[in-house]
Design a protein around this motif. Sequence first.
Motif, PDB file in Angstrom:
ATOM      1  N   ASP A  40       0.857  -1.186   0.000  1.00 52.95           N
ATOM      2  CA  ASP A  40       0.000   0.000   0.000  1.00 52.95           C
ATOM      3  C   ASP A  40       0.894   1.237   0.000  1.00 52.95           C
ATOM      4  O   ASP A  40       1.969   1.230   0.607  1.00 52.95           O
ATOM      5  CB  ASP A  40      -0.911   0.014   1.228  1.00 52.95           C
ATOM      6  CG  ASP A  40      -1.952   1.124   1.146  1.00 52.95           C
ATOM      7  OD1 ASP A  40      -1.658   2.232   1.648  1.00 52.95           O
ATOM      8  OD2 ASP A  40      -3.026   0.895   0.575  1.00 52.95           O
ATOM      9  N   THR A 111      -7.962   9.355 -11.434  1.00 54.76           N
ATOM     10  CA  THR A 111      -6.605   9.895 -11.642  1.00 54.76           C
ATOM     11  C   THR A 111      -6.481  10.801 -12.867  1.00 54.76           C
ATOM     12  O   THR A 111      -5.859  11.861 -12.799  1.00 54.76           O
ATOM     13  CB  THR A 111      -5.546   8.776 -11.720  1.00 54.76           C
ATOM     14  OG1 THR A 111      -5.632   7.968 -10.544  1.00 54.76           O
ATOM     15  CG2 THR A 111      -4.143   9.351 -11.854  1.00 54.76           C
ATOM     16  N   ALA A 142      -6.253   3.776  -1.742  1.00 58.10           N
ATOM     17  CA  ALA A 142      -6.764   2.813  -2.722  1.00 58.10           C
ATOM     18  C   ALA A 142      -8.149   2.342  -2.326  1.00 58.10           C
ATOM     19  O   ALA A 142      -8.992   2.043  -3.186  1.00 58.10           O
ATOM     20  CB  ALA A 142      -5.801   1.636  -2.833  1.00 58.10           C
ATOM     21  N   THR A 163      -9.051   1.851 -13.321  1.00 60.49           N
ATOM     22  CA  THR A 163      -8.321   2.428 -12.193  1.00 60.49           C
ATOM     23  C   THR A 163      -6.818   2.345 -12.412  1.00 60.49           C
ATOM     24  O   THR A 163      -6.325   1.463 -13.126  1.00 60.49           O
ATOM     25  CB  THR A 163      -8.686   1.709 -10.876  1.00 60.49           C
ATOM     26  OG1 THR A 163      -7.950   2.300  -9.801  1.00 60.49           O
ATOM     27  CG2 THR A 163      -8.357   0.223 -10.943  1.00 60.49           C
ATOM     28  N   PHE A 165      -4.856   2.034  -9.718  1.00 66.21           N
ATOM     29  CA  PHE A 165      -4.353   1.455  -8.473  1.00 66.21           C
ATOM     30  C   PHE A 165      -4.488  -0.063  -8.500  1.00 66.21           C
ATOM     31  O   PHE A 165      -5.595  -0.595  -8.703  1.00 66.21           O
ATOM     32  CB  PHE A 165      -5.134   2.000  -7.277  1.00 66.21           C
ATOM     33  CG  PHE A 165      -4.979   3.470  -7.059  1.00 66.21           C
ATOM     34  CD1 PHE A 165      -4.121   3.954  -6.091  1.00 66.21           C
ATOM     35  CD2 PHE A 165      -5.687   4.380  -7.835  1.00 66.21           C
ATOM     36  CE1 PHE A 165      -3.970   5.319  -5.887  1.00 66.21           C
ATOM     37  CE2 PHE A 165      -5.553   5.740  -7.640  1.00 66.21           C
ATOM     38  CZ  PHE A 165      -4.688   6.208  -6.665  1.00 66.21           C
ATOM     39  N   SER A 168      -6.915  -1.275  -5.712  1.00 65.99           N
ATOM     40  CA  SER A 168      -8.301  -0.992  -6.077  1.00 65.99           C
ATOM     41  C   SER A 168      -8.787  -1.985  -7.129  1.00 65.99           C
ATOM     42  O   SER A 168      -9.913  -2.501  -7.053  1.00 65.99           O
ATOM     43  CB  SER A 168      -8.425   0.438  -6.619  1.00 65.99           C
ATOM     44  OG  SER A 168      -7.960   1.376  -5.677  1.00 65.99           O
ATOM     45  N   ARG A 181      -7.080  -2.269 -15.321  1.00 61.02           N
ATOM     46  CA  ARG A 181      -5.945  -1.576 -14.715  1.00 61.02           C
ATOM     47  C   ARG A 181      -5.191  -0.766 -15.766  1.00 61.02           C
ATOM     48  O   ARG A 181      -4.917  -1.261 -16.867  1.00 61.02           O
ATOM     49  CB  ARG A 181      -4.999  -2.615 -14.089  1.00 61.02           C
ATOM     50  CG  ARG A 181      -3.686  -2.040 -13.580  1.00 61.02           C
ATOM     51  CD  ARG A 181      -3.769  -1.690 -12.121  1.00 61.02           C
ATOM     52  NE  ARG A 181      -2.560  -0.994 -11.696  1.00 61.02           N
ATOM     53  CZ  ARG A 181      -1.397  -1.582 -11.462  1.00 61.02           C
ATOM     54  NH1 ARG A 181      -1.272  -2.888 -11.602  1.00 61.02           N
ATOM     55  NH2 ARG A 181      -0.364  -0.873 -11.071  1.00 61.02           N
TER      56      ARG A 181
END
Length: 444
Positions: A40, A111, A142, A163, A165, A168, A181
């Motif tokens: 993380d 983002t 996240a 995403t 992350f 996530s 992703r």
Amino acid sequence: MQLNKNRLAVVGPADSVALISEVAQERGSQLKVFPIIYQDASEVPEILRRYDNEIDFWLFSGKVPYCRAVISGNTQKPLYYIPHTGSSLYRVLVQIANSEKLPINNISFDTFSKKEIEEAFADISPDIPRFYLLEYDGVISAGDVADYHYELWKSGKIEAAVTCFLSSYQKLRGLGVPAFRIWPTRDTIRTMLSVAISEVEASRFKGGQIAIQHIAIDGYEDFIRESASNYAAKRTEMRLYELLLNYTEAVKGSIILHGNGQYTIYSTRGVVEELTRQFTVMPILDDVTRELVVGVSGGIGFGSTAYAAEENAHIALGLAQRAGKGKWMVVLDDKTVCGPLNSATHLRYSLRADEPAFRELAAKLNVSATTVNRIFAACDKLDHATVNADDLAPYLGITPRSTRRLLASMVANGLAEVAGEEGFGKGRPRKLYNVNLDRLLPRP
């Protein structure tokens, strides 16, 4: 002979670190890569504390871990991150439409900016479909990102989630959300590596510049005359020399005692910049003030040659002595002035007066070009263009009375205007002035 390689830490989730490290190995002649994987982004501050001494610069997988690094303040090393570009976004949209055969409408993103998403859609379809976007500044977790996408999907508003992350993405997939992703492209990684290496090499060159520091006891003749005895004066000088010797050791330099209260220290820019926290503080000033009964001024100069550094050190010492007793100033290789160190009125401004507009304005106001630069720097430091003479004077290095005359001259020349008055107690109200920075020095 093999040159020392730059030690690069690549920080992020496992898959991103693997890809970035693989691309970084293409620059193996310049880089020694240290992959550092986290679960993380909240682990970033501890990673910096643990590995900073072993690293020359840091490269993060994205903006969030980079922001956590900046906020932590746990390193003075250069920090970079791999931006998520439009090409990465375009790639995932093609994946959704062609590989997964899903509609490319009603998708949620995080983002990216709205403009980037609209431009990516425009490359696929003439009509921009409906989409949802989580925009944020700085740090976000996240978990919050996953919750944003999941709530939209649960309420039936989206068909898929995109995403940046890994955590996530994994959480959303576990909840049954069609999640995708964002990956950085190899070209983006190569571009960022080139930028980072170039900047680090330039910084290393600057860090190796010669640093010369001239130090002088203020009003040396008066100091000798007013000392209780010659022995007392010599003891003061010996204690100052001891303090300077400790400082010289800290900057890994050498010191020369000239006599008559004058000293010179030779070292390099990198260590001085670090010890003075980017030319804002002078570590020994508190000791000098506490232990000695005399003021000590200093000028620090940098240059690619000893001659240039020597010249800048003399200029810096002169500026320090004009600013008052016990002041220290810095003049960089590009004639940028920093100082006074350890001062609430610390400024950063240029000594250069090469532009005709500077010379013309200085002549119109009957001041030096340096004073013009200080006006700009002071307004920037104060973070507003409304000033009074008493607040502005310490930054300009002149008296409030002279500052009032300068502001009046600026008003007469249309470069400032009286904005009002502020009163304190029984004294005469102080005039407030709005400085017109754009008119003060028009930019091309």
